[in-house]
Motif scaffolding. Structure first.
Motif, short mmCIF file in Angstrom:
data_model
loop_
_atom_site.label_atom_id
_atom_site.label_comp_id
_atom_site.label_asym_id
_atom_site.label_seq_id
_atom_site.Cartn_x
_atom_site.Cartn_y
_atom_site.Cartn_z
N THR A 266 -11.20 6.47 18.42
CA THR A 266 -10.99 6.55 16.92
C THR A 266 -9.81 7.32 17.07
N ARG A 267 -8.88 6.51 15.91
CA ARG A 267 -7.76 7.29 15.98
C ARG A 267 -8.61 8.22 14.49
N TYR A 268 -7.37 9.15 14.39
CA TYR A 268 -7.21 10.10 12.97
C TYR A 268 -6.26 10.39 12.72
N LEU A 269 -6.82 10.35 11.34
CA LEU A 269 -5.39 10.58 10.70
C LEU A 269 -5.32 11.72 9.18
N GLU A 270 -4.52 11.58 9.30
CA GLU A 270 -3.99 12.37 8.04
C GLU A 270 -3.03 11.90 6.98
N PRO A 271 -3.57 11.07 5.89
CA PRO A 271 -2.57 10.89 4.58
C PRO A 271 -2.16 11.56 3.54
N MET A 272 -1.11 11.35 3.36
CA MET A 272 -0.79 12.30 2.06
C MET A 272 -1.21 11.70 0.44
N PRO A 273 -1.72 11.86 -0.18
CA PRO A 273 -2.30 11.30 -1.21
C PRO A 273 -0.98 10.73 -2.01
N GLY A 274 -1.93 8.78 -2.10
CA GLY A 274 -0.95 7.55 -2.58
C GLY A 274 -0.24 7.07 -1.37
N ASP A 275 -0.57 7.49 -0.11
CA ASP A 275 -0.40 6.30 1.62
C ASP A 275 -1.78 5.63 1.28
N VAL A 276 -1.42 5.16 1.82
CA VAL A 276 -2.33 3.27 1.46
C VAL A 276 -2.88 2.93 3.15
N LEU A 277 -3.31 2.28 3.53
CA LEU A 277 -3.60 2.57 4.96
C LEU A 277 -3.85 1.15 4.84
N ASP A 278 -4.38 -0.48 5.74
CA ASP A 278 -4.49 -2.01 6.36
C ASP A 278 -5.39 -1.77 6.37
N VAL A 279 -6.79 -1.72 6.65
CA VAL A 279 -7.86 -1.09 7.25
C VAL A 279 -8.12 -2.42 8.24
N LYS A 280 -7.25 -3.61 8.34
CA LYS A 280 -7.42 -4.58 9.28
C LYS A 280 -6.64 -3.42 10.74
N THR A 281 -5.47 -3.73 10.55
CA THR A 281 -4.54 -3.10 11.61
C THR A 281 -4.51 -1.72 11.62
N LEU A 282 -4.83 -0.84 10.91
CA LEU A 282 -5.16 0.76 10.71
C LEU A 282 -3.84 1.18 10.58
N GLU A 283 -2.65 0.39 9.94
CA GLU A 283 -1.52 0.64 10.21
C GLU A 283 -1.56 1.18 8.36
N PHE A 284 -0.27 2.25 7.92
CA PHE A 284 -0.40 2.55 6.69
C PHE A 284 1.08 1.69 6.21
N VAL A 285 0.87 0.75 4.87
CA VAL A 285 1.71 0.13 4.33
C VAL A 285 2.30 0.84 3.53
N SER A 286 2.10 1.49 3.47
CA SER A 286 3.06 2.13 2.22
C SER A 286 2.62 3.82 2.50
N LEU A 287 4.29 4.66 2.70
CA LEU A 287 3.70 6.40 2.88
C LEU A 287 4.82 6.31 1.46
N VAL A 288 4.12 7.66 1.35
CA VAL A 288 4.48 8.53 0.23
C VAL A 288 5.65 9.52 0.64
N PRO A 289 6.64 10.00 -0.25
CA PRO A 289 8.10 10.56 0.88
C PRO A 289 7.82 11.96 0.94
N GLU A 290 6.55 12.47 0.30
CA GLU A 290 6.54 14.02 0.61
C GLU A 290 5.39 14.43 1.46
N ARG A 291 5.30 15.04 2.17
CA ARG A 291 4.98 15.50 3.77
C ARG A 291 4.75 16.48 3.32
N VAL A 292 3.19 16.87 3.47
CA VAL A 292 2.79 18.81 3.57
C VAL A 292 2.34 18.65 5.44
N THR A 293 3.10 20.16 5.82
CA THR A 293 2.59 19.78 7.33
C THR A 293 2.76 21.53 7.49
N PRO A 294 1.71 22.04 8.56
CA PRO A 294 1.83 23.12 9.14
C PRO A 294 2.70 24.21 9.12
N GLU A 295 4.27 23.62 9.23
CA GLU A 295 5.33 23.82 9.30
C GLU A 295 5.94 24.34 7.31
#
Length: 539
Positions: A266-295
């Motif tokens: 299983t792949r573990y995914l942590e999308p940001m609000p607004g990210d779009v996942l293609d279920v067939k490929t399990l690739e994000f077809v759109s990623l929002v620029p703002e990324r929140v990280t532990p850092e």
């Protein structure tokens, strides 16, 4: 199939035949009287979700899983202008969701019983409904374009996962809550070491439940959603920075999973609000620029709190003494009305003391056995339960601006209990609405009336036990074993000690465990196998 993550437990699922908007929580005022805020912030997605719901073309559905305000957001839904879509809600005994949407003006409302399918072009939507007394929730599955998404959100269906997978077939993407969403131990007055120990145990128990669900579902991908909110009220801001509490982030979950399930595909995914996942490929077809990280989390939260400061400034209110006195009397009447309807009152062996912080010399003492609420100057008993809150917060419940459970989830109270044992009737007395009190009591009786038994293997020995958990009726045959002696409920993860007759380690409930003589064990095991799968010890 494409899945747009909306933050928290919200998704937009798009197939060739339909658009399904799930639990959009987008209000800039958060939930539970603004105590919870979306993390990461997602308010900017409101126009996108309105567009998905309002644009004709595909068939459109709005799905609301249950009444909790981090899933059911009336403030946002009121901003949707064109409402020619279908609303899907679970069919609970209490018709609150149906009643709200009956006045909403949508195309149609479908109140779904458990496992009901709603057909869409090229597939279907299916709801799984869970209701035990006043505890109501649901999960949703969308199958289309030869792909499948199962979203459990907060719904505790862990004892049903094997059956769901066997009946529904392969699941591509799976999501389930991994963070705490309760006021214990957050609101309890524990020493810091005790608080941390309880929190760590609850956190790991939650992670283990997700791990076992992943073992059973075997999805191609898991989306970390229904995770922690953040707490931006200045009086609660410290909760975001506690070293250990019941609100872990996805990074902590994924670290646990890599150790717990090292061979999982299983792949573990942590999308940001607004990210779009293609279920067939399990690739994000759109990623929002703002990324929140532990850092960058610390600075992100400080900036977020500054943006939302006006929300908490507006809710502050200083009360006159006469107003506090009136609220105190209204609270006494409210508690007495609850008590009058609590016909399980005899089971509560300790009093409840309720204190308004503005009136520490006038405590409300709830005597369950005597069915009285009296005003007293001080706590009289060592064995007791206490609740402290401000009149300014309590009055919002009395004015019906939020319900009792919402108030408890606001964390704007302090609790203590001695002994430190969960008392389900007292707990329900605090959280249940007056009109639900009789149903709450009936729910407890209904669970206790389930007498079916099954066999489990624990520590190399077989035991005959009550099949259904005395808490909320989870099927214990779907549980697991810890430390070679404790059978763990798959739904709320209560531990039952098989070396102590199946007694719960958290309270006095029991599975009434009885050792099975070896000469009977094999015969009974074969008979019970058709009803329940044997519980195996965790490696």
């Amino acid at each position: 199939m494409q899945i747009t993550f909306l933050g928290h437990a919200g998704f937009v699922v798009e197939t060739a035949g339909a658009i399904v908007v799930m639990d959009p929580w987008l209000s800039s005022k958060g939930a539970f009287d603004s105590a919870w805020m979306q993390l990461p912030r997602n308010h900017h997605l409101a126009p996108l979700v309105r567009e998905k719901l309002e644009t004709p073309g595909k068939e459109r559905f709005l799905y609301i899983s249950h009444e909790h305000k981090d899933h059911f957001d009336p403030e946002f839904l009121a901003t949707v202008q064109r409402r020619d879509f279908t609303v899907l809600v679970p069919k609970f005994h209490r018709s609150e969701l149906q009643d709200v949407f009956a006045k909403y003006g949508c195309k149609r409302i479908i109140a779904c019983e458990d496992a009901r399918e709603v057909p869409i072009k090229g597939g279907y939507i299916k709801l799984f409904v869970s209701e035990q007394g006043t505890n109501r929730d649901s999960a949703v599955m969308v199958r289309g374009d030869n792909q499948c998404f199962l979203n459990l959100n907060d719904c505790k269906l862990h004892d049903r996962m094997v059956r769901i997978v066997s009946e529904e077939g392969p699941i591509d993407v799976f999501s389930a809550q991994f963070s705490g969403a309760i006021w214990h131990p957050t609101c309890y007055e524990y020493p810091s070491e005790t608080y941390a120990a309880i929190s760590l145990k609850k956190r790991d128990s939650k992670f283990e439940a997700v791990a076992r669900a992943l073992e059973q579902v075997e999805p191609r991908a898991y989306i970390a959603a229904a995770g922690p909110a953040c707490f931006l009220d200045p009086t609660q801001f410290h909760l975001n920075f506690e070293k250990v509490n019941i609100f872990p982030n996805a990074t902590q979950l994924f670290e646990f999973m890599k150790k717990r399930l090292p061979q999982a595909a299983t792949r573990y995914l942590e999308p940001m609000p607004g990210d779009v996942l293609d279920v067939k490929t399990l690739e994000f077809v759109s990623l929002v620029p703002e990324r929140v990280t532990p850092e960058n989390m610390g600075q992100y939260l400080r900036d977020y709190a500054a943006m939302q400061e006006h929300v908490f400034r507006e809710r502050r209110r200083n009360l006159l003494r006469a107003e506090v006195d009136e609220i105190h009397e209204r609270l006494r009447v409210e508690l007495q009305r609850k008590l009058d309807l609590l016909d399980l009152h005899e089971r509560v062996g300790m009093p409840l003391y309720v204190e308004l912080t503005e009136l520490p010399e006038r405590l409300l003492r709830v005597d369950f056995k005597g069915r009285r609420v009296d005003v007293v100057p001080e706590i009289r008993e060592t064995v007791r339960y206490t609740m402290k809150a401000s009149a300014a917060d309590i009055v919002r419940v009395l004015d019906r601006k939020l319900n009792w459970e919402d108030f408890l989830l606001s964390f704007r109270l302090r609790l203590s209990r001695n002994p430190d044992v969960y008392e389900p009737v007292l707990h329900g007395f605090l959280g249940v609405e007056i009109e639900d009190m009789r149903e709450f009591c009936e729910g407890i009786r209904s669970t206790e009336a389930q007498r079916e038994r099954t066999q489990v293997e624990v520590g190399g020995k077989r035991f005959s036990i009550q099949r259904f958990c005395p808490h909320q009726g989870a099927d214990m045959s779907g549980g697991w074993v810890e430390e070679g002696r404790y059978l763990v409920c798959p739904r709320h993860r209560w531990q039952f000690d098989m070396q102590d007759g199946g007694r719960c380690t958290q309270n006095n409930s029991s599975l009434c465990a009885e050792p099975v003589p070896e000469r009977e064990s094999s015969d009974k095991a074969e008979k019970s196998a058709s009803a329940a799968t044997d519980v195996r010890a965790r490696t």
